[in-house]
Design a protein around this motif. Structure first.
Motif, short mmCIF file in Angstrom:
data_model
loop_
_atom_site.label_atom_id
_atom_site.label_comp_id
_atom_site.label_asym_id
_atom_site.label_seq_id
_atom_site.Cartn_x
_atom_site.Cartn_y
_atom_site.Cartn_z
N SER A 1 71.10 -0.68 67.43
CA SER A 1 72.03 -1.58 66.65
C SER A 1 71.39 -2.82 67.31
N ARG A 2 70.87 -4.02 67.16
CA ARG A 2 70.41 -5.25 67.86
C ARG A 2 72.20 -5.09 68.58
N HIS A 3 73.51 -5.07 68.23
CA HIS A 3 74.10 -5.53 68.37
C HIS A 3 74.68 -4.15 70.18
N GLU A 4 74.09 -3.30 70.11
CA GLU A 4 74.06 -2.52 71.09
C GLU A 4 73.01 -3.15 71.74
N LEU A 5 71.81 -3.15 71.60
CA LEU A 5 71.41 -4.12 72.67
C LEU A 5 71.61 -4.98 73.07
#
Length: 98
Positions: free
Chosen positions: A42-46
Motif C-alpha cells: 500500500s501507499r501507507h507502507e511505502l
C-alpha cells in the motif's frame, strides 16, 4: 516508487508516461524500480519506509555515536510490522513535519 505504485505501472514502457518529463533513468533500471515498488502492499507502507529512511539519514548526518547502530535499527524497523502510534507520538511527528 510512490508514483509507480499509485499509477499501477506494470512495465517499463508505461513508466515513461507515469513519471514527469524531468525524471530520467536508464531503461535497465526501470524494471528494477517497478519490481521494487510492487513489493509494497500500500501507499501507507511505502510512506512508512520512506519516513524511516529519512529519519535514519537525518540521524546519520547529525554525527551519531554509532552509525552502525543507526543502520541496524533502520533495517530492523523496515523489516518489522509497524506498531500502533500513540497520540503523543502522533503529535510529535506532526510537529516535526511542520
Amino acid at each position: 516508487m510512490l508514483v509507480i505504485l499509485e499509477k499501477n505501472v506494470h512495465d517499463s514502457r508505461a513508466i515513461w508516461q507515469a513519471l514527469w518529463q524531468g525524471f530520467r533513468m536508464p531503461p535497465f533500471a526501470a524494471e528494477d524500480l517497478i519490481r521494487q515498488a510492487r513489493r509494497y502492499k500500500s501507499r501507507h507502507e511505502l510512506n512508512r519506509a520512506i519516513r524511516l529512511i529519512a529519519r535514519a539519514d537525518l540521524e546519520l548526518r547529525s554525527s551519531p555515536a554509532d552509525k552502525r547502530l543507526v543502520l541496524e535499527r533502520l533495517v530492523l524497523n523496515l523489516a518489522s510490522e509497524p506498531r500502533p502510534v500513540t497520540s503523543f507520538e502522533a503529535s510529535v511527528q506532526y510537529a516535526m513535519e511542520l
